[in-house]
Design a protein around this motif. Structure first.
Motif, mmCIF file in Angstrom:
data_model
loop_
_atom_site.group_PDB
_atom_site.id
_atom_site.type_symbol
_atom_site.label_atom_id
_atom_site.label_comp_id
_atom_site.label_asym_id
_atom_site.label_seq_id
_atom_site.Cartn_x
_atom_site.Cartn_y
_atom_site.Cartn_z
ATOM 1 N N PHE A 101 -12.166 35.464 -32.585
ATOM 2 C CA PHE A 101 -13.129 35.694 -31.517
ATOM 3 C C PHE A 101 -13.621 34.375 -30.951
ATOM 4 O O PHE A 101 -13.931 33.446 -31.703
ATOM 5 N N GLU A 102 -13.692 34.316 -29.625
ATOM 6 C CA GLU A 102 -14.359 33.194 -28.986
ATOM 7 C C GLU A 102 -15.861 33.370 -29.165
ATOM 8 O O GLU A 102 -16.390 34.465 -28.991
ATOM 9 N N VAL A 103 -16.541 32.287 -29.518
ATOM 10 C CA VAL A 103 -18.004 32.332 -29.621
ATOM 11 C C VAL A 103 -18.586 31.107 -28.933
ATOM 12 O O VAL A 103 -17.960 30.047 -28.872
ATOM 13 N N ASN A 104 -19.778 31.281 -28.399
ATOM 14 C CA ASN A 104 -20.495 30.198 -27.748
ATOM 15 C C ASN A 104 -21.980 30.503 -27.844
ATOM 16 O O ASN A 104 -22.382 31.513 -28.444
ATOM 17 N N SER A 105 -22.799 29.650 -27.263
ATOM 18 C CA SER A 105 -24.249 29.790 -27.411
ATOM 19 C C SER A 105 -24.817 31.031 -26.729
ATOM 20 O O SER A 105 -26.011 31.318 -26.863
ATOM 21 N N ASN A 106 -23.994 31.785 -26.014
ATOM 22 C CA ASN A 106 -24.455 33.019 -25.377
ATOM 23 C C ASN A 106 -24.353 34.240 -26.290
ATOM 24 O O ASN A 106 -24.845 35.317 -25.937
ATOM 25 N N VAL A 107 -23.695 34.073 -27.438
ATOM 26 C CA VAL A 107 -23.492 35.205 -28.345
ATOM 27 C C VAL A 107 -23.797 34.792 -29.778
ATOM 28 O O VAL A 107 -23.651 33.625 -30.152
ATOM 29 N N LEU A 108 -24.215 35.769 -30.574
ATOM 30 C CA LEU A 108 -24.395 35.519 -31.998
ATOM 31 C C LEU A 108 -23.043 35.273 -32.656
ATOM 32 O O LEU A 108 -22.022 35.831 -32.243
ATOM 33 N N ILE A 109 -23.058 34.484 -33.713
ATOM 34 C CA ILE A 109 -21.856 34.305 -34.532
ATOM 35 C C ILE A 109 -21.745 35.522 -35.443
ATOM 36 O O ILE A 109 -22.682 35.839 -36.177
ATOM 37 N N PRO A 110 -20.640 36.255 -35.412
ATOM 38 C CA PRO A 110 -20.496 37.448 -36.254
ATOM 39 C C PRO A 110 -20.647 37.118 -37.740
ATOM 40 O O PRO A 110 -20.180 36.081 -38.208
ATOM 41 N N ARG A 111 -21.318 38.024 -38.464
ATOM 42 C CA ARG A 111 -21.617 37.815 -39.884
ATOM 43 C C ARG A 111 -20.745 38.705 -40.774
ATOM 44 O O ARG A 111 -20.318 39.784 -40.360
ATOM 45 N N PRO A 112 -20.539 38.277 -42.024
ATOM 46 C CA PRO A 112 -19.746 39.091 -42.966
ATOM 47 C C PRO A 112 -20.321 40.477 -43.190
ATOM 48 O O PRO A 112 -19.573 41.442 -43.368
ATOM 49 N N GLU A 113 -21.665 40.594 -43.192
ATOM 50 C CA GLU A 113 -22.259 41.902 -43.435
ATOM 51 C C GLU A 113 -21.962 42.873 -42.292
ATOM 52 O O GLU A 113 -21.911 44.097 -42.501
ATOM 53 N N THR A 114 -21.760 42.339 -41.088
ATOM 54 C CA THR A 114 -21.385 43.203 -39.970
ATOM 55 C C THR A 114 -19.955 43.698 -40.145
ATOM 56 O O THR A 114 -19.620 44.814 -39.698
ATOM 57 N N GLU A 115 -19.115 42.917 -40.791
ATOM 58 C CA GLU A 115 -17.769 43.392 -41.129
ATOM 59 C C GLU A 115 -17.849 44.619 -42.025
ATOM 60 O O GLU A 115 -17.035 45.546 -41.911
ATOM 61 N N GLU A 116 -18.832 44.633 -42.919
ATOM 62 C CA GLU A 116 -19.010 45.793 -43.804
ATOM 63 C C GLU A 116 -19.375 47.034 -43.003
ATOM 64 O O GLU A 116 -18.914 48.141 -43.310
ATOM 65 N N LEU A 117 -20.221 46.856 -41.997
ATOM 66 C CA LEU A 117 -20.582 47.978 -41.127
ATOM 67 C C LEU A 117 -19.348 48.502 -40.401
ATOM 68 O O LEU A 117 -19.117 49.715 -40.323
ATOM 69 N N VAL A 118 -18.538 47.592 -39.866
ATOM 70 C CA VAL A 118 -17.302 47.986 -39.184
ATOM 71 C C VAL A 118 -16.403 48.757 -40.138
ATOM 72 O O VAL A 118 -15.836 49.806 -39.780
#
Length: 277
Positions: free
Chosen positions: A78-95
């Protein structure tokens, strides 16, 4: 190693070492084993200047993901920049929870899934990639975040319908969904002292913080919309503030969601919840 030693005043040695090898792989396509096999490897002068620039930015606690412009999430880039949160491992668990659930509720039909507050698009895109019979929609208030999410959908070769919308001002959704998911802002201002400086100084506050006196504002609104826009047996998934698990259970049960289940993340914190129609 000079690079790692220079960072140990800001980061622990293990984290500093992980930065070094991440940069080595992303910038120079070299792995740890390549370095071990080439102990006499040297860098050109321009490369050394780049290393020093990155080093100085890391000393300022700018997240390495922003410096590289990318991160990994659920096995995808994933492209990330200061306009978006950096995805977290715990969100992977939700997915992963949603992916597993979708196999049960959507065997013989196309599932319509809505991601509210999509940011980088990580949740919607990961779901689109891993649930083959799903049609994904994603909402965000930020045009700049949506621009990043659209790039990420293209890079990962999935179709997601992105919508620019302020969910707090949304009076209705235009169709029924089988799954609605949201990782909305949930950090209270009183918890700011717990947030690492690199997050506080660099990641978008719009996607992080809520007022102390109305910490569940997004959850209440999204749950109300879900009551009228989830299909029969549809499911509502949230990532939540670890301190507000009991309050979230109460909220969903008071709104007559069935089979409410709260789960902990890999760190043992109350982090995700589901309710069914």
């Amino acid at each position: 190693m000079q690079f790692i030693n220079a960072l140990t005043s800001k980061y622990d040695a293990g984290e500093a070492e992980s930065f070094f090898y991440l940069i080595l792989e992303e910038k120079y396509q070299l792995r740890r084993i390549d370095l071990a096999l080439k102990p006499d490897l040297t860098f050109a002068e321009n490369d050394i200047l780049n290393w020093n620039l990155i080093l100085e930015q890391l000393k300022l606690e700018i997240p390495v993901q922003y410096l590289l412009g990318k991160t990994s999430f659920y096995g995808l880039d994933f492209e990330v920049n200061s306009n978006v949160l950096i995805p977290r491992p715990e969100t992977e668990e939700l997915v992963d929870w949603i992916v597993q659930s979708a196999r049960t509720i959507g065997k013989d039909k196309t599932l319509k899934i809505l991601d509210i507050g999509t940011g980088s698009g990580c949740i919607a895109i990961a779901l689109a990639k891993n649930i083959k019979n799903a049609k994904l929609f994603a909402i965000d208030i930020s045009d700049k975040a949506l621009a990043t999410a659209k790039i990420n959908a293209k890079v990962n070769k999935v179709e997601v319908t992105f919508l620019h919308e302020n969910i707090l001002e949304t009076t209705h959704l235009n169709q029924k969904f089988d799954i609605i998911v949201s990782n909305p802002p949930y950090v209270r201002n009183l918890e700011k002292q717990e947030i690492k400086k690199n997050v506080l100084d660099n990641e978008p506050h719009l996607a992080l913080f809520v007022d102390d006196n109305d910490a569940l504002i997004f959850y209440k609104k999204i749950a109300r919309l879900a009551k009228t826009n989830l299909s029969e047996s549809g499911q509502l998934f949230f990532e939540i503030n670890q301190y507000l698990g009991p309050e979230m259970i109460e909220l969903l049960e008071k709104m007559a969601f069935r089979n409410v289940e709260l789960r902990k993340d890999i760190y043992g914190n109350d982090r995700m919840i589901v309710g069914s129609m």
